[in-house]
Design a protein around this motif. Sequence first.
Motif, PDB file in Angstrom:
ATOM      1  N   LEU C 194      66.194  39.636  37.415  1.00  8.04           N
ATOM      2  CA  LEU C 194      65.503  39.199  36.205  1.00  8.04           C
ATOM      3  C   LEU C 194      65.624  37.700  36.012  1.00  8.04           C
ATOM      4  CD1 LEU C 194      66.336  41.796  33.423  1.00  8.04           C
ATOM      5  CD2 LEU C 194      64.298  41.587  34.863  1.00  8.04           C
ATOM      6  N   LEU C 195      66.838  37.210  36.269  1.00  3.66           N
ATOM      7  CA  LEU C 195      67.086  35.794  36.048  1.00  3.66           C
ATOM      8  C   LEU C 195      66.220  34.957  36.984  1.00  3.66           C
ATOM      9  CD1 LEU C 195      68.735  33.602  34.639  1.00  3.66           C
ATOM     10  CD2 LEU C 195      70.387  33.797  36.479  1.00  3.66           C
ATOM     11  N   TYR C 196      66.221  35.370  38.245  1.00  2.00           N
ATOM     12  CA  TYR C 196      65.420  34.621  39.220  1.00  2.00           C
ATOM     13  C   TYR C 196      63.955  34.600  38.833  1.00  2.00           C
ATOM     14  CZ  TYR C 196      69.366  34.471  42.456  1.00  2.00           C
ATOM     15  OH  TYR C 196      70.562  34.227  43.039  1.00  2.00           O
ATOM     16  N   ILE C 197      63.455  35.802  38.527  1.00  4.69           N
ATOM     17  CA  ILE C 197      62.038  35.869  38.164  1.00  4.69           C
ATOM     18  C   ILE C 197      61.775  35.000  36.947  1.00  4.69           C
ATOM     19  CG2 ILE C 197      60.137  37.385  37.516  1.00  4.69           C
ATOM     20  CD1 ILE C 197      61.590  39.647  38.882  1.00  4.69           C
ATOM     21  N   GLY C 198      62.655  35.103  35.983  1.00  5.57           N
ATOM     22  CA  GLY C 198      62.483  34.331  34.754  1.00  5.57           C
ATOM     23  C   GLY C 198      62.434  32.847  35.042  1.00  5.57           C
ATOM     24  N   ILE C 199      63.395  32.404  35.813  1.00  8.23           N
ATOM     25  CA  ILE C 199      63.448  30.967  36.096  1.00  8.23           C
ATOM     26  C   ILE C 199      62.181  30.514  36.799  1.00  8.23           C
ATOM     27  CG2 ILE C 199      64.586  29.280  37.591  1.00  8.23           C
ATOM     28  CD1 ILE C 199      67.234  30.539  36.782  1.00  8.23           C
ATOM     29  N   VAL C 200      61.784  31.286  37.801  1.00  7.58           N
ATOM     30  CA  VAL C 200      60.589  30.895  38.554  1.00  7.58           C
ATOM     31  C   VAL C 200      59.378  30.861  37.638  1.00  7.58           C
ATOM     32  CG1 VAL C 200      59.014  31.625  40.354  1.00  7.58           C
ATOM     33  CG2 VAL C 200      61.460  31.669  40.761  1.00  7.58           C
ATOM     34  N   MET C 201      59.291  31.826  36.742  1.00 10.58           N
ATOM     35  CA  MET C 201      58.114  31.856  35.884  1.00 10.58           C
ATOM     36  C   MET C 201      58.114  30.721  34.871  1.00 10.58           C
ATOM     37  SD  MET C 201      57.442  35.891  35.487  1.00 10.58           S
ATOM     38  CE  MET C 201      55.736  35.948  35.059  1.00 10.58           C
ATOM     39  N   VAL C 202      59.263  30.378  34.365  1.00  9.83           N
ATOM     40  CA  VAL C 202      59.324  29.235  33.449  1.00  9.83           C
ATOM     41  C   VAL C 202      58.893  27.967  34.177  1.00  9.83           C
ATOM     42  CG1 VAL C 202      60.885  27.726  32.174  1.00  9.83           C
ATOM     43  CG2 VAL C 202      61.044  30.190  31.917  1.00  9.83           C
ATOM     44  N   ILE C 203      59.406  27.821  35.382  1.00 13.07           N
ATOM     45  CA  ILE C 203      59.040  26.624  36.152  1.00 13.07           C
ATOM     46  C   ILE C 203      57.532  26.589  36.380  1.00 13.07           C
ATOM     47  CG2 ILE C 203      59.245  25.513  38.394  1.00 13.07           C
ATOM     48  CD1 ILE C 203      62.146  26.473  38.476  1.00 13.07           C
ATOM     49  N   ILE C 204      56.975  27.759  36.697  1.00 11.13           N
ATOM     50  CA  ILE C 204      55.534  27.797  36.932  1.00 11.13           C
ATOM     51  C   ILE C 204      54.766  27.400  35.679  1.00 11.13           C
ATOM     52  CG2 ILE C 204      53.601  29.362  37.367  1.00 11.13           C
ATOM     53  CD1 ILE C 204      55.447  30.788  39.384  1.00 11.13           C
ATOM     54  N   GLY C 205      55.229  27.915  34.549  1.00  9.48           N
ATOM     55  CA  GLY C 205      54.563  27.562  33.302  1.00  9.48           C
ATOM     56  C   GLY C 205      54.533  26.062  33.084  1.00  9.48           C
ATOM     57  N   LEU C 206      55.639  25.412  33.420  1.00 10.12           N
ATOM     58  CA  LEU C 206      55.667  23.964  33.227  1.00 10.12           C
ATOM     59  C   LEU C 206      54.880  23.232  34.300  1.00 10.12           C
ATOM     60  CD1 LEU C 206      59.324  23.450  32.034  1.00 10.12           C
ATOM     61  CD2 LEU C 206      57.238  23.039  30.746  1.00 10.12           C
ATOM     62  N   LEU C 207      54.948  23.750  35.505  1.00  3.73           N
ATOM     63  CA  LEU C 207      54.178  23.111  36.577  1.00  3.73           C
ATOM     64  C   LEU C 207      52.693  23.114  36.234  1.00  3.73           C
ATOM     65  CD1 LEU C 207      55.841  24.362  39.884  1.00  3.73           C
ATOM     66  CD2 LEU C 207      56.056  22.142  38.766  1.00  3.73           C
ATOM     67  N   PHE C 208      52.271  24.159  35.549  1.00  2.00           N
ATOM     68  CA  PHE C 208      50.880  24.194  35.112  1.00  2.00           C
ATOM     69  C   PHE C 208      50.569  22.985  34.245  1.00  2.00           C
ATOM     70  CE2 PHE C 208      47.788  25.186  31.868  1.00  2.00           C
ATOM     71  CZ  PHE C 208      46.721  25.657  32.614  1.00  2.00           C
ATOM     72  N   LYS C 209      51.471  22.717  33.316  1.00  5.09           N
ATOM     73  CA  LYS C 209      51.223  21.607  32.388  1.00  5.09           C
ATOM     74  C   LYS C 209      51.156  20.265  33.097  1.00  5.09           C
ATOM     75  CE  LYS C 209      50.583  23.637  28.725  1.00  5.09           C
ATOM     76  NZ  LYS C 209      49.181  23.640  28.319  1.00  5.09           N
ATOM     77  N   VAL C 210      52.006  20.109  34.122  1.00  6.90           N
ATOM     78  CA  VAL C 210      51.996  18.820  34.802  1.00  6.90           C
ATOM     79  C   VAL C 210      50.985  18.820  35.945  1.00  6.90           C
ATOM     80  CG1 VAL C 210      54.373  18.322  34.196  1.00  6.90           C
ATOM     81  CG2 VAL C 210      53.879  19.410  36.375  1.00  6.90           C
ATOM     82  N   SER C 211      50.216  19.874  36.015  1.00  6.11           N
ATOM     83  CA  SER C 211      49.162  20.042  37.024  1.00  6.11           C
ATOM     84  C   SER C 211      49.654  19.856  38.448  1.00  6.11           C
ATOM     85  CB  SER C 211      47.953  19.150  36.752  1.00  6.11           C
ATOM     86  OG  SER C 211      48.320  17.823  36.631  1.00  6.11           O
ATOM     87  N   ALA C 212      50.619  20.697  38.810  1.00  7.05           N
ATOM     88  CA  ALA C 212      51.058  20.721  40.201  1.00  7.05           C
ATOM     89  C   ALA C 212      50.300  21.829  40.911  1.00  7.05           C
ATOM     90  CB  ALA C 212      52.558  20.989  40.263  1.00  7.05           C
ATOM     91  N   ALA C 213      50.009  21.581  42.178  1.00 10.85           N
ATOM     92  CA  ALA C 213      49.326  22.605  42.959  1.00 10.85           C
ATOM     93  C   ALA C 213      50.277  23.779  43.162  1.00 10.85           C
ATOM     94  CB  ALA C 213      48.899  22.044  44.304  1.00 10.85           C
ATOM     95  N   PRO C 214      49.829  25.011  43.209  1.00 14.51           N
ATOM     96  CA  PRO C 214      48.437  25.447  43.088  1.00 14.51           C
ATOM     97  C   PRO C 214      48.047  25.820  41.662  1.00 14.51           C
ATOM     98  CG  PRO C 214      49.782  27.266  43.828  1.00 14.51           C
ATOM     99  CD  PRO C 214      50.719  26.139  43.515  1.00 14.51           C
ATOM    100  N   PHE C 215      48.660  25.161  40.699  1.00 17.59           N
ATOM    101  CA  PHE C 215      48.333  25.457  39.289  1.00 17.59           C
ATOM    102  C   PHE C 215      47.568  24.286  38.680  1.00 17.59           C
ATOM    103  CE2 PHE C 215      52.478  27.134  40.519  1.00 17.59           C
ATOM    104  CZ  PHE C 215      52.126  28.464  40.631  1.00 17.59           C
ATOM    105  N   HIS C 216      46.881  23.580  39.566  1.00 17.56           N
ATOM    106  CA  HIS C 216      46.250  22.335  39.158  1.00 17.56           C
ATOM    107  C   HIS C 216      44.774  22.526  38.874  1.00 17.56           C
ATOM    108  CE1 HIS C 216      45.063  22.941  43.248  1.00 17.56           C
ATOM    109  NE2 HIS C 216      44.055  22.120  43.027  1.00 17.56           N
ATOM    110  N   PHE C 217      44.268  23.748  39.059  1.00 19.87           N
ATOM    111  CA  PHE C 217      42.814  23.905  39.108  1.00 19.87           C
ATOM    112  C   PHE C 217      42.122  23.421  37.841  1.00 19.87           C
ATOM    113  CE2 PHE C 217      44.018  26.885  42.431  1.00 19.87           C
ATOM    114  CZ  PHE C 217      43.159  26.495  43.425  1.00 19.87           C
ATOM    115  N   TRP C 218      42.814  23.559  36.732  1.00 13.04           N
ATOM    116  CA  TRP C 218      42.177  23.119  35.491  1.00 13.04           C
ATOM    117  C   TRP C 218      41.981  21.613  35.451  1.00 13.04           C
ATOM    118  CZ3 TRP C 218      44.921  19.814  32.234  1.00 13.04           C
ATOM    119  CH2 TRP C 218      46.285  19.675  32.533  1.00 13.04           C
ATOM    120  N   THR C 219      42.874  20.882  36.117  1.00 17.57           N
ATOM    121  CA  THR C 219      42.947  19.446  35.883  1.00 17.57           C
ATOM    122  C   THR C 219      41.629  18.705  36.138  1.00 17.57           C
ATOM    123  OG1 THR C 219      45.176  19.725  36.686  1.00 17.57           O
ATOM    124  CG2 THR C 219      44.450  17.479  36.263  1.00 17.57           C
ATOM    125  N   PRO C 220      41.068  18.810  37.332  1.00 19.09           N
ATOM    126  CA  PRO C 220      39.863  18.002  37.560  1.00 19.09           C
ATOM    127  C   PRO C 220      38.742  18.347  36.597  1.00 19.09           C
ATOM    128  CG  PRO C 220      40.674  18.944  39.609  1.00 19.09           C
ATOM    129  CD  PRO C 220      41.442  19.593  38.511  1.00 19.09           C
TER     130      PRO C 220
END
Lengths: 112, 632, 466, 485
Positions: C194-220
């Motif tokens: 649970l902890l691992y999944i949680g951590i990874v998902m939190v990081i992903i949520g933030l990576l979206f905000k900073v538009s890191a690939a592959p969560f960057h699609f919104w940016t352009p």
Amino acid sequence: MQQMQQIPDVIKLIPLNFYVLFSSALFCIGIVGVLTRRNAIIIFMSVELMLNAVNLLLAAFSSYRADPSGQIFVFFIMAVAAAEVAVGLAIIVMIYRNIQTIDVGILNKLKW
Amino acid sequence: MSLVTLIPLFPLIGFLINGIGFRHVPKSLVGIIGSAAALASFACALSLFIGFSGQPEVTHLFDWITVGKLNISMSFQIDQLSLLMLLIITGVGSLIHIYSVGYMHHDEGFGKFFAFLNLFLFFMLLLVLGSNFVVMFIGWEGVGLCSYLLIGFWNKNSNYGNAARKAFIMNRIGDLGFLLGIFLIINHFGSVEFADVFGKIAEGDYESGDKTLLYITLLLFVGAMGKSAQIPLYTWLPDAMAGPTPVSALIHAATMVTAGIYMIIRANIMYSLSPETLEIVGWVGAATAVLAASIGLFQNDIKKVLAYSTVSQLGYMFMGLGVMAYSSSFFHVMTHAFFKALLFLGAGSVIHAMSDEQDIRFMGGLRKKLPVTFITFLIATIAISGIPPFAGFFSKDEILAHVYEHNKLMWVVALAGSVMTSFYMFRLLFLTFFGEFRGTHEQEHHLHESPITMTLPLMLLAVLSAIGGFFNLPHIFNGHASLAEFMSPLFAHTHSTAHEADASTEIMLMVISVAAALIAAAFAYFLYIIKKSVPAADGQESGLKKVIYNKYYVDELYDKIFVTPITVLSNFFHSVIEFLVIDLIVEGIGKGVKILSGEARLLQNGTTGYYIFAMVISIAVILAWSLRAFLF
Amino acid sequence: MNSIIALSLFGIANLFLGFLNNRKILLPATLAFVLVALGLNLADWNQEYLWFNNMLRTNNLSVNFASVILVATFLVVAVSRGFGDDEEHTHPAEYYAIMLFSVVGAIMMVTFENLIMLFVGLEILSVSMYILTGTDKRNLRSNEAALKYFLMGAFATGILLFGIALIYGATGSFNIHGIEALVLTAAGGSAPALLYIGIVMVIIGLLFKVSAAPFHFWTPDVYEGAPAIFTAFMSTVVKTAGFAALFRLLGGAFTGVYGTWIYILYFLTMLTLIIGNITAVYQQSFKRMLAYSSISHAGYLMLTATAKVAHTQSSILFYSLAYSVATISAFAVLMVVAETKESNAEKTNENFDIFNGLAKNNPLLAFVLTVSMLSLAGIPLTAGFWGKFFIFSDAFQRGIVVPLVVAVLMSAVGIYYYFKAIISAYFKEGDVPAIELKPIYKITLIVTTLLTIVLGIAPDLVKSIF
Amino acid sequence: MLTLTLILFPIIAGLLTLASKGENAKTIASAAAFIELALGAYTYFSFVPDASTQFGLSYDWIHAAGVKFSIGIDGISLILVCLTTLMVPFIIVSTFNSNYTNANNLYALILFMQAALVGVFTAKDGFLFYFFFEAALIPVYFIAAIWGGENKIKVTLKFFIFTMFGSLFMLLALVYLYMKTPGEIHTSDITALYEVGQNLNPSQQGYIFWAFFIAFAIKMPLFPFHTWQPDTYVEAPAPATMLLSGIMLKMGTYGLIRILLPIVPAGVQAWGLTAIILSVIGIVYGSIIAIQQKDMKRLIAYSSFAHVGLMSAGIFSRTLDGLQGSLIQMLAHGINVIGLFFIVEIIQQRTKSRELARLGGITQTTPNLTVYFIIIMLGSVALPLTNGFVGEFLLLKGVYEYNVWIGAVAGITIILGAVYMLRLVQKSMFGITSRITEGFQDLTFSEKAVLFPIAFLVIALGIAPNAFLHITEPAVSQLLTIITK
């Protein structure tokens, strides 16, 4: 007061894993909804479903740990989600006014 | 300022005045300044010669290049060899300067010409004065430059320009050998000073056949080949005749081309310890002597004949060096300087009179109109043909005698060359000065003897050509071999293996060669005076004669072997390697990125659902990867 | 900390100013507000506080990040020109108010001590940005951008929340120091999935905000569709706040299970660098190019944000500052030039070719553009160079060679597309009439350019503060 | 302080020039360049010829990172500072006959460039070196791209990205070494970097070697990293070409001496042969290509490429002769190539053409130009008593010492060099006049003012090379002891 303290015990009758699995399932349904629907409102509803899965999970953890902060977080989420709804619906309405549809499939002018 | 320093300084000053003041110095002064510079140097050289103590004297001017322990200084050395060279250079040089005053008088580049001549003298003097190999190299390259400038003197004609380039580049090939030789000397001896290098060898630590000395001498000989026009680097010299005739006389006959001989004599101590090199030197000389002489047989350009004759005579000198007859070779250098300068100047006088016609087929019968030129030319011809008692006889026969002692086969080759020499020289003489005039009327009308500034040098040189042989009269004629005597300190440490031929052999050899020369001359007389035959027009020769007339197609061969491949290679590098390989890779990377970019942007297809789908997949993959420990 | 309260009040004040129907005072008032907030923020320097029942923490780190955010906000507001006086922007007061509110969210993301505050800050920021993106109501591109941003943002929020919930489930705490302690103990034994999944998902949520690939699609798409001024705001403030949050989590709370996420992040860093830089090469639209450039800069920042060590914060800060200043200059130039072209009755576009011939009549604008492009490309003499330099140094110290080499190669690619703007401005034929700049605008441009150059020559001026 | 003045003065003068208009800009710029020249001369004469670093200065630059703004001049730096201060005035004066639009910008950029170049040559801190190394690129890029020829945009961009790409590897290597320096706060002082580099194991040194080598090889350029060069030289306007070929490529050779050799001696040991072979390939390859070039500028570009190959080979021979030769040759090559490009510029201005086939016979109207051309050409083909000879002699000797056969192959340059340079002179100056060379105008005063000093230097430096050899020798010897330790 007495009853409140019994709540964790009652909840614990169902194993925690069940809650986790249930809300995960709910969350996944939400994701699938987001992926499969083209109507902006339905997609938005699916997102709300995801948020509610989170709420459920938080509530379950909170009860199991007898720690109220999780439940407080649920309130925060609800409040913020409400704000989000307000803004989101406004955006959807705005789009509907302009193009008379809220199909996200045809909103792909911005690309490449 | 010592006298030594003044010797190169005068021509330098002359060069600066005429060169920088180009077009501003009055024409009347130009010639005077130029000649005066040469004469002043001659005077200095003469006084040095008279006051010479017999011991080498080194004058240090300044340190030129100092790197680490190596110090290359600008310093001059006076000894027997350099003194003799100085006298020849400044003496003959002065005469040619004076001659040029008349010869070049009508040329618009009069000032430029004298500037270049003085510059040439300067570098030539550096070459012989230098007390180390590098200063010698300065002069070596410097005279190459002046040769380039003077061959291309009439720069409107691009053929002349090409000849000039050819001369410079071929010389450069030799220079590279020289340079590498210098490096080897530095690496081995740690110095370039003659005194240090030769001193170390004189200490006797070197066996005959020492590998290092072998390489050094071979590399230096490559340099000599270039400068002294030996096979395979001789083709530039005939082409160099594009320059004004005094230039041909000064540079391409009397002085510069003998630099190679000077260098080998200078380094005789090394050569004597490298018998293999000497063998090569000797045979290259022999081959050159006979090859060039054979080409000379059928040339029709008066200067070309003389040019091949020069190449051939240089071959004799190298042959002499190859058999360690150093002083004999030098003796030939000296006599050759006299008679070959004379020949060229005489040719110049003829050309001058003929309004720049150089083809002997259009001459003939000039002896009446140009008496002085004719007589002096005749003397020179006799001298070069080796007919006693003129200068060429003594010097050539000394070489032949040594060659005979060394190798009989080589002697035969040399004799053949000498027969040919006699033939083509008399052919030239007869075609030019005897018979009927074959030129145009206009030319005939203009025929006149040259002015005094031109004939005076001719006469002086004729005297020298006639009596030059007595400077080194051999013992068998009751002479003292005074030149050899004078030069002997130079060879003090040379362990000569050559032994003197006995008197009877020597006389026999002389008789043979004189007889051969006379027969050849007679044959020429028969052909051109009695039968009055005139060489055929271009393109009508056939068989071997055609091959020889076309100089054995050596130029064409070089063209095929070197020039064409380099041109092709150059175009290939430029258009294929450069643009199709290297640039294509470089540009290709850029293009690749662009294409990749064009593809990558398609990921961004604008559909929200697709974006979210991509995110979900990514999340799934990431989760799977981070949980692999739990899953598997 | 007081800056949060002040900014909230100022936002409301701004709304009231809107009633005055006087556009003239809005801009100076807002600038003053931001300055006051900056002052309040700096007043917290060298003091460590916990606020609101340990929900927020003020320390030098947060002050630094908040300062960068406020400086960026100040500059963006300064080049907003009161949103002109055209029909499109009928409610300038509201825009300013929303901007101020979003800054509140951003500062909360910097100062959070509790994941609840992270979430709330993030949402305040995001929701504001959804609105601002869609402000060009009748422009379909703006609409589309807003909807895309909104839907994807909400989705990402869901992921982040699920992650938070799981972490809570595993550790029983929202407090990041509490989590840090528990994660550390968990790291020793077998930590729950649970902890691992949680951590990874939190990081992903933030990576979206900073538009890191592959969560960057919104940016352009969003950058292109949103009004330029808000794109500038988005690409500076949101990014800085996002990285601050990411850094605090990665460098603090999640260090215990470093091994779980570090390789993912290395991989994503390289992916971000490659996608950002490579895709930018093809772009014809300057604005869209800046979007990809923003993705690529996220990649550089990720190189150092993933460090466990504390001192990388100064690198992140310096980089954020340099990047923000340069980006805002670039957008500012783009806005005036695009507007001039538009009013000249040309079809509006934001492609590179609108800069053609800029240098002829507008040397200042061309120079500003050049300096900002050089800075973004990381060429010496500009702040951007030192930003890259510090980041590379940090990366080297940690010995992550492969991502570093990718970063280096990609920064060579970057030169190409940044120089396209310079080439247009200086070397291409074109006609841009001389543009009258308002004093405040001009001053801002000069200040940003000077700042870029001064930081390029003497980075220590700022670097030593962080 | 002197060093700092040498760097700052051109910047200030450049800013002044930027603010001035028209003729004023010309005056200010040339005055500044000559004052800088005087400063350079003063530096030369007050320099004590030993191995120490003089006129040094050190400030904290990035305090927390231990990066210092430390500059100073030793013998190796001095010769290049002399080159820079000596040549920039000529470059500026050489523009007087051309009509550049916004000339004040051009002069300002040249002066900025000069500051950066002096910075590169005097930096005593690794990162400061890098900083100036890159900073020098920006002005010249703008000069080339603003005032260049038709194809300038593509070509200059290629040039910029290419060189920048190489430099990034150098940055990586520098950062790597910097991180290895001892202490809590690292240092990027160049001597500290030497120490760190030398203590790396050979395979690490190999990587560092390549990182530096690529950066410098692109800058010089060496085979096969050279394809930016001919295009850029051809497209760039004369001042940019002069700056690039005359001074900027020396940043590469200087970098080899100052950075590469002392930092990774074992790397050089391992890869030196490869580097020398690449250099020698470049010599022969460049020379052969130059033989057939039709465009004067392109021909000189390839000749410069060949010359640089020899310098690099000499440096990698790691002999005293090779290094000394390369230093003196840097000076000589700078002077010669600037002269050559200026002559091309003169011809181009008069005839609007650089094509050898269309030129010819210029000497008939302008013998002065021919004289200068020949003198500079002689320097370029390394005739003794010209500046080129000393350098090539020592370089070839150094390479020869390293390996006889490589030395012999490298020596081909003196033959091929003569082939293409003589062709260049002959085709442009001699022969009959063509349509476009008829009525070729005589040299103007400002042209003579550039050509005469250059021709003078060609000969003066050839006669008295010791004036510079003495200055560099202690520093080079010291460097060699570091390398061969």
